[in-house]
Structure formats: structure tokens, C-alpha cells
Design a protein around this motif. Structure first.
Motif, PDB file in Angstrom:
ATOM      1  N   ASN A   1       2.506   4.814   6.795  1.00 14.67           N
ATOM      2  CA  ASN A   1       3.412   4.272   8.248  1.00 14.67           C
ATOM      3  C   ASN A   1       4.566   3.213   7.838  1.00 14.67           C
ATOM      4  OD1 ASN A   1       3.961   4.669  10.716  1.00 14.67           O
ATOM      5  ND2 ASN A   1       2.684   2.899  11.344  1.00 14.67           N
ATOM      6  N   GLU A   2       5.484   3.237   7.202  1.00 17.08           N
ATOM      7  CA  GLU A   2       6.848   2.975   7.132  1.00 17.08           C
ATOM      8  C   GLU A   2       7.785   3.292   5.937  1.00 17.08           C
ATOM      9  OE1 GLU A   2       4.197   0.649   3.845  1.00 17.08           O
ATOM     10  OE2 GLU A   2       5.016   2.248   2.597  1.00 17.08           O
ATOM     11  N   ASN A   3       8.929   2.104   5.580  1.00 17.91           N
ATOM     12  CA  ASN A   3       9.540   2.755   4.972  1.00 17.91           C
ATOM     13  C   ASN A   3       9.256   2.829   3.838  1.00 17.91           C
ATOM     14  OD1 ASN A   3      12.392   3.156   7.663  1.00 17.91           O
ATOM     15  ND2 ASN A   3      11.953   0.751   7.985  1.00 17.91           N
ATOM     16  N   GLN A   4      10.297   3.970   3.203  1.00 16.20           N
ATOM     17  CA  GLN A   4      10.343   4.380   1.717  1.00 16.20           C
ATOM     18  C   GLN A   4      11.696   4.845   1.774  1.00 16.20           C
ATOM     19  OE1 GLN A   4       6.855   6.445   1.657  1.00 16.20           O
ATOM     20  NE2 GLN A   4       5.222   5.066   1.086  1.00 16.20           N
ATOM     21  N   ASN A   5      11.299   4.318   0.358  1.00 17.58           N
ATOM     22  CA  ASN A   5      12.856   4.723  -0.858  1.00 17.58           C
ATOM     23  C   ASN A   5      12.868   5.679  -1.079  1.00 17.58           C
ATOM     24  OD1 ASN A   5      14.187   1.750  -0.354  1.00 17.58           O
ATOM     25  ND2 ASN A   5      13.568   1.462  -1.904  1.00 17.58           N
ATOM     26  N   ALA A   6      13.685   6.755  -1.686  1.00 14.58           N
ATOM     27  CA  ALA A   6      13.776   7.904  -2.245  1.00 14.58           C
ATOM     28  C   ALA A   6      12.781   7.566  -3.807  1.00 14.58           C
ATOM     29  CB  ALA A   6      15.000   8.383  -2.746  1.00 14.58           C
ATOM     30  N   GLY A   7      12.690   8.383  -3.797  1.00 14.21           N
ATOM     31  CA  GLY A   7      11.268   8.904  -4.889  1.00 14.21           C
ATOM     32  C   GLY A   7       9.965   9.610  -4.581  1.00 14.21           C
ATOM     33  N   ARG A   8       9.346   8.957  -5.536  1.00 14.90           N
ATOM     34  CA  ARG A   8       7.640   9.899  -5.632  1.00 14.90           C
ATOM     35  C   ARG A   8       7.189   9.143  -5.470  1.00 14.90           C
ATOM     36  NH1 ARG A   8      11.366  11.977  -9.161  1.00 14.90           N
ATOM     37  NH2 ARG A   8      11.304  14.663  -9.239  1.00 14.90           N
ATOM     38  N   TYR A   9       5.980   9.285  -4.311  1.00 17.97           N
ATOM     39  CA  TYR A   9       5.009   8.929  -3.659  1.00 17.97           C
ATOM     40  C   TYR A   9       3.149   9.473  -4.066  1.00 17.97           C
ATOM     41  CZ  TYR A   9       8.095   5.844  -1.753  1.00 17.97           C
ATOM     42  OH  TYR A   9       9.720   4.796  -1.982  1.00 17.97           O
ATOM     43  N   THR A  10       2.655   8.649  -4.377  1.00 22.16           N
ATOM     44  CA  THR A  10       1.087   8.386  -4.211  1.00 22.16           C
ATOM     45  C   THR A  10       0.039   8.269  -3.186  1.00 22.16           C
ATOM     46  OG1 THR A  10       0.947   9.133  -6.537  1.00 22.16           O
ATOM     47  CG2 THR A  10      -0.798   9.360  -5.806  1.00 22.16           C
ATOM     48  N   ALA A  11      -0.211   9.009  -2.248  1.00 22.38           N
ATOM     49  CA  ALA A  11      -1.983   7.863  -1.546  1.00 22.38           C
ATOM     50  C   ALA A  11      -2.790   8.734  -1.838  1.00 22.38           C
ATOM     51  CB  ALA A  11      -1.145   9.001   0.183  1.00 22.38           C
ATOM     52  N   ILE A  12      -3.645   8.068  -1.741  1.00 26.15           N
ATOM     53  CA  ILE A  12      -5.301   7.854  -1.961  1.00 26.15           C
ATOM     54  C   ILE A  12      -6.024   8.520  -0.521  1.00 26.15           C
ATOM     55  CG2 ILE A  12      -7.640   7.970  -2.731  1.00 26.15           C
ATOM     56  CD1 ILE A  12      -5.232   9.253  -5.309  1.00 26.15           C
ATOM     57  N   PHE A  13      -6.608   8.988  -0.648  1.00 27.82           N
ATOM     58  CA  PHE A  13      -7.273   9.473   1.122  1.00 27.82           C
ATOM     59  C   PHE A  13      -8.768   9.303  -0.014  1.00 27.82           C
ATOM     60  CE2 PHE A  13      -9.226  12.614   3.670  1.00 27.82           C
ATOM     61  CZ  PHE A  13      -9.644  12.266   5.123  1.00 27.82           C
ATOM     62  N   ASN A  14      -9.435   8.564   1.295  1.00 28.03           N
ATOM     63  CA  ASN A  14     -11.051   8.496   1.126  1.00 28.03           C
ATOM     64  C   ASN A  14     -11.527   8.842   1.971  1.00 28.03           C
ATOM     65  OD1 ASN A  14     -13.499   7.467   0.908  1.00 28.03           O
ATOM     66  ND2 ASN A  14     -12.743   5.481  -0.586  1.00 28.03           N
TER      67      ASN A  14
END
Length: 90
Positions: free
Chosen positions: A49-62
């Protein structure tokens, strides 16, 4: 190497217990939300829930505190919105 289009990959592993990885790509800077919903459409968690720059991202869901079942994850970045499903098996 900046992505040329928005993308939300299928989580892996799927089915999972208790955690899974969600990858996504942004071609431009945006305010991004990545949320998890149960089958009834109730939001159960916010991963991003934030501003992010262009690119590739990974989020981990537990999901260790959730019941087994099908869940949905939804990304919203500017005008882009996409939903995928995943299965938690305990």
C-alpha cells in the motif's frame, strides 16, 4: 531493465502452506495496492500500500493465521487492476 507493461504473475507455490510468493511488474511509477480477499470478498490482508517506482517486485503472503480455502489477490496500480486466485491447504 524496466518492464514494458503491467503484470501480475500466478503465485507459487500454489496450492501453498503456509506462505507463497507473488511477483508483479510496473512499467511506470504508481501508487500500488496488493490485497488478499477471501471467497466472500472480504479483505483479509494488505501486502502492499505505497508508491513504487517502475520495476519488478516480489511480495510474500503468509496465510498461517487463515483457514484452508481459496483466496484472491488483487493488484491496483493507477488504471491497472488484475485479480488472480490461490489455494491455501493446511
Amino acid at each position: 531493465n524496466i518492464p514494458t507493461e503491467f503484470a501480475l504473475a500466478q503465485n507459487y507455490p500454489n496450492p501453498f502452506n503456509p506462505s507463497t510468493t507473488i511477483n508483479y511488474e510496473l512499467p511506470a511509477s504508481n501508487f500500488v495496492t496488493l490485497k488478499i480477499y477471501d471467497l466472500t470478498g472480504k479483505e483479509v490482508m494488505t501486502l502492499v500500500n505505497e508508491n513504487q517506482n517502475a520495476g519488478r517486485y516480489t511480495a510474500i503472503f503468509n496465510g498461517s493465521n487463515l483457514a484452508s480455502g481459496m483466496y484472491f489477490y488483487k493488484i491496483t496500480a493507477g488504471e491497472f487492476t488484475f485479480v488472480r486466485k490461490m489455494v491455501l491447504i493446511k
